[in-house]
Scaffold this motif. Structure first.
Motif, PDB file in Angstrom:
ATOM      1  N   ASN A   5       0.846  -1.205   0.000  1.00 34.80           N
ATOM      2  CA  ASN A   5       0.000   0.000   0.000  1.00 34.80           C
ATOM      3  C   ASN A   5       0.874   1.245   0.000  1.00 34.80           C
ATOM      4  OD1 ASN A   5      -2.716  -1.255   2.113  1.00 34.80           O
ATOM      5  ND2 ASN A   5      -2.231  -1.579  -0.027  1.00 34.80           N
ATOM      6  N   ALA A   6       1.914   1.198   0.804  1.00 31.77           N
ATOM      7  CA  ALA A   6       2.797   2.361   0.885  1.00 31.77           C
ATOM      8  C   ALA A   6       3.462   2.631  -0.462  1.00 31.77           C
ATOM      9  CB  ALA A   6       3.853   2.152   1.958  1.00 31.77           C
ATOM     10  N   LEU A   7       3.674   1.591  -1.237  1.00 32.56           N
ATOM     11  CA  LEU A   7       4.256   1.771  -2.569  1.00 32.56           C
ATOM     12  C   LEU A   7       3.197   2.191  -3.585  1.00 32.56           C
ATOM     13  CD1 LEU A   7       6.561  -1.378  -2.817  1.00 32.56           C
ATOM     14  CD2 LEU A   7       7.314   1.006  -2.911  1.00 32.56           C
ATOM     15  N   GLY A   8       1.931   2.248  -3.128  1.00 33.70           N
ATOM     16  CA  GLY A   8       0.852   2.674  -4.025  1.00 33.70           C
ATOM     17  C   GLY A   8       0.133   1.515  -4.692  1.00 33.70           C
ATOM     18  N   PHE A   9       0.321   0.303  -4.185  1.00 35.42           N
ATOM     19  CA  PHE A   9      -0.342  -0.853  -4.803  1.00 35.42           C
ATOM     20  C   PHE A   9      -1.340  -1.487  -3.834  1.00 35.42           C
ATOM     21  CE2 PHE A   9       3.362  -0.267  -7.344  1.00 35.42           C
ATOM     22  CZ  PHE A   9       3.019  -0.703  -8.610  1.00 35.42           C
ATOM     23  N   ASP A  10      -2.389  -2.055  -4.409  1.00 36.34           N
ATOM     24  CA  ASP A  10      -3.362  -2.814  -3.627  1.00 36.34           C
ATOM     25  C   ASP A  10      -3.177  -4.282  -3.945  1.00 36.34           C
ATOM     26  OD1 ASP A  10      -4.887  -1.127  -2.074  1.00 36.34           O
ATOM     27  OD2 ASP A  10      -6.078  -0.474  -3.799  1.00 36.34           O
ATOM     28  N   VAL A  11      -3.423  -5.114  -2.965  1.00 37.88           N
ATOM     29  CA  VAL A  11      -3.343  -6.554  -3.218  1.00 37.88           C
ATOM     30  C   VAL A  11      -4.751  -7.045  -3.525  1.00 37.88           C
ATOM     31  CG1 VAL A  11      -2.683  -8.777  -2.279  1.00 37.88           C
ATOM     32  CG2 VAL A  11      -1.483  -6.713  -1.572  1.00 37.88           C
ATOM     33  N   ALA A  12      -4.951  -7.504  -4.747  1.00 37.36           N
ATOM     34  CA  ALA A  12      -6.277  -8.006  -5.099  1.00 37.36           C
ATOM     35  C   ALA A  12      -6.370  -9.477  -4.732  1.00 37.36           C
ATOM     36  CB  ALA A  12      -6.540  -7.813  -6.580  1.00 37.36           C
ATOM     37  N   GLU A  13      -5.249 -10.147  -4.740  1.00 32.04           N
ATOM     38  CA  GLU A  13      -5.251 -11.570  -4.424  1.00 32.04           C
ATOM     39  C   GLU A  13      -3.913 -11.927  -3.790  1.00 32.04           C
ATOM     40  OE1 GLU A  13      -6.880 -13.672  -7.891  1.00 32.04           O
ATOM     41  OE2 GLU A  13      -5.787 -15.410  -7.099  1.00 32.04           O
ATOM     42  N   LEU A  14      -3.986 -12.478  -2.584  1.00 25.59           N
ATOM     43  CA  LEU A  14      -2.755 -12.883  -1.905  1.00 25.59           C
ATOM     44  C   LEU A  14      -2.816 -14.394  -1.711  1.00 25.59           C
ATOM     45  CD1 LEU A  14      -0.206 -11.719  -0.455  1.00 25.59           C
ATOM     46  CD2 LEU A  14      -1.536 -11.755   1.643  1.00 25.59           C
ATOM     47  N   ASP A  15      -1.802 -15.057  -2.189  1.00 25.78           N
ATOM     48  CA  ASP A  15      -1.773 -16.507  -2.073  1.00 25.78           C
ATOM     49  C   ASP A  15      -1.095 -16.863  -0.747  1.00 25.78           C
ATOM     50  OD1 ASP A  15      -1.868 -19.148  -2.685  1.00 25.78           O
ATOM     51  OD2 ASP A  15      -0.104 -19.133  -3.984  1.00 25.78           O
TER      52      ASP A  15
END
Ligand SMILES: Nc1ncnc2c1ncn2[C@@H]1O[C@H](COP(=O)(O)OP(=O)(O)O)[C@@H](O)[C@H]1O
Ligand SMILES: [Mg+2]
Length: 486
Positions: free
Chosen positions: A254-264
């Motif tokens: 998130n801090a890098l500006g990304f969202d995790v849509a799917e975490l394995d």
């Protein structure tokens, strides 16, 4: 008859002179704006209040690029917006002309040459590199192989204190489900080669600070790309007692500006061991949140800054218990909008609203520090407009960047790729009459019939018919031979 392929037709484009090669278009349709180095003829055209980029390019590439840009837009990747392709162009004499790809001019965008023209600091170069790396990683995440990563194929927009990079040239691109490591390596090799060339070019033009070494810069691009890629996609393994590491991975992303849509997440049978790997990441974590809350569509770092201000507003007004969306609406109308309204209309082309708000916040912070008091936002906005904004060049259409650099002028303002007028070209055109008059005096002034001098004059006249410059040197040579004492 020209044919238009377009998902978003703009009927104002139809009457344009499509039967004329783009390089010969009358300037009434063109706008002089800075741009990067290109292989094709590229011009900016104006229809009404819209500005488009037009590129003359062979048919299959035009359609390929149009479709790819369309896919990239659909997936929310920062790239220029395709408008259409004009095919079946025929000149008045019946010659077939290459199609033209039309994209919307990316407002407030800065080609790297404009950014560097004013001389950039090490810090700025580092931010540009970061923006470029994020763009490359975002493209790779969605399976886009660029094939021609370069500074000329990238546009930059201000993003709070950083930059956001946009893809501009998708001609060599390919869209896959997933990229193999080999494909990504290939893009990196291309990036290294092209960027090294771009940086050397800037260095040769005296536009790169001396402390910046092209090789070091391309190494930096590669290292940062690898770090970001590892963070976005890497596998992490830890013991079952460190469950907090799942959340911290998400926070780091998130801090890098990304969202995790799917975490394995995989756990060993006895849950003593855990393995996590982000499967799908989406860029724009902060800008999506801001868009949802306020409807403002901004770059990622601008969104971060505005959200911080929104959070502060929430605390300051004691509304933590209220729904975030309600407070956001209040912040928008009571805080954000008044700042933008203060800016006089004639200065609005200088900065995008979100960038402007960010710069006002910075201005207020420095002023508050200096004067040791809490400067009200309205006061700071007036100060910013007068002290900063008025002095800045326009960036909505940054034609200002075409202003002469150290007194140099472009050969053709509509085609910056032709470069600058060289010092030699600025000499007045050769005038044979004037030259003959000058030559005549010393050569015949001796009071006798000077055959060598007359021959020199004849040669000079002859050559002047062909080429002013060449002739002058020929004449000088003959004269020098005829009269070594001269
Ligand atoms: N939509 C656009 N908005 C702003 N600048 C653009 C746009 N399209 C092209 N340009 C400018 O024109 C330059 C050349 O375009 P590009 O597509 O890279 O042509 P080529 O395929 O010949 O390399 C780019 O570097 C960029 O500066
Ligand atoms: Mg290009």
């Amino acid at each position: 008859m020209p044919r238009f392929v377009s998902a978003k037709p703009d009927s104002r484009l139809i009457p344009l002179p499509w039967g004329t090669p783009l390089a010969e278009w009358p300037t009434e349709h063109l706008v002089a704006l800075p741009r990067g180095i290109s292989r094709h003829v590229v011009r900016f055209i104006r229809v009404g209040s819209s500005v488009y980029a037009a590129k003359e390019i062979i048919e299959h590439l035009a359609l390929h690029e149009y479709r790819l840009l369309h896919d990239l837009m659909r997936m929310g990747t920062p790239s220029v917006e395709p408008i259409g392709v004009i095919t079946k162009r025929v000149a008045a004499d019946g010659t077939e002309l290459d199609p033209i790809l039309i994209t919307r001019h990316l407002q407030f965008s800065l080609p790297y040459r404009s950014l560097f023209a004013a001389g950039v600091k090490q810090d700025t170069v580092s931010r540009l590199v970061d923006a470029m790396v994020v763009l490359l990683a975002r493209l790779h995440v969605i399976g886009f192989l660029w094939g021609d990563v370069s500074l000329s194929n990238t546009l930059f927009r201000r993003d709070a204190g950083s930059f956001a990079a946009y893809l501009v040239d998708a001609e060599t691109g390919e869209l896959h489900d997933v990229l193999t490591a080999g494909q990504r390596e290939n893009d990196l090799v291309v990036a290294r080669t092209n960027l090294f060339g771009d940086f050397c070019d800037l260095q040769a033009g005296g536009m790169l600070e001396e402390s910046l070494d092209p090789l070091h810069l391309v190494d930096m691009v590669e290292t940062r790309y690898r770090e970001l890629w590892a963070e976005l996609t890497g596998v992490e393994e830890f013991s079952g007692s460190e469950l907090g590491r799942i959340e911290s991975r998400v926070r780091r992303l998130n801090a890098l500006g990304f969202d995790v849509a799917e975490l394995d997440i995989q756990t060993s049978d006895d849950a003593s061991y855990i393995r996590i790997q982000p499967k799908v990441v989406d860029a724009g974590h902060h800008s999506r949140r801001l868009l949802r809350l306020t409807g403002l569509d901004t770059e990622e770092n601008q969104a971060r800054r505005l959200l911080n201000d929104l959070d502060t507003f929430r605390v300051r007004t004691g509304q933590q218990h209220l729904d975030e969306a309600i407070v956001a609406h209040e912040w928008l109308t009571d805080v954000f909008a008044p700042v933008i309204q203060i800016v006089p209309n004639e200065l609005k082309a200088k900065r995008e609203p979100a960038q402007l708000f960010h710069e006002v916040l910075d201005y207020r912070w420095y002023q508050s520090q200096r004067e040791n008091r809490d400067v009200p936002l309205t006061e700071a906005t007036h100060g910013y407009v007068n002290d900063v904004l008025r002095k800045l060049p326009d960036e909505a259409m940054s034609a200002d960047a075409l202003a002469p650099v150290e007194g140099r002028h472009l050969v053709d303002p509509y085609d910056p790729s032709q470069g600058f007028i060289e010092a030699g070209d600025q000499e007045p055109p050769y005038d044979p009459w004037e030259a003959a008059a000058k030559d005549a005096e010393p050569d015949t002034g001796g009071g006798f019939f000077d055959v060598a001098a007359l021959r020199a004059q004849a040669a000079a006249k002859e050559a002047s018919k062909k080429d002013g410059k060449v002739k002058r040197s020929v004449a000088a040579k003959i004269r020098a031979e005829a009269d070594p004492a001269d």
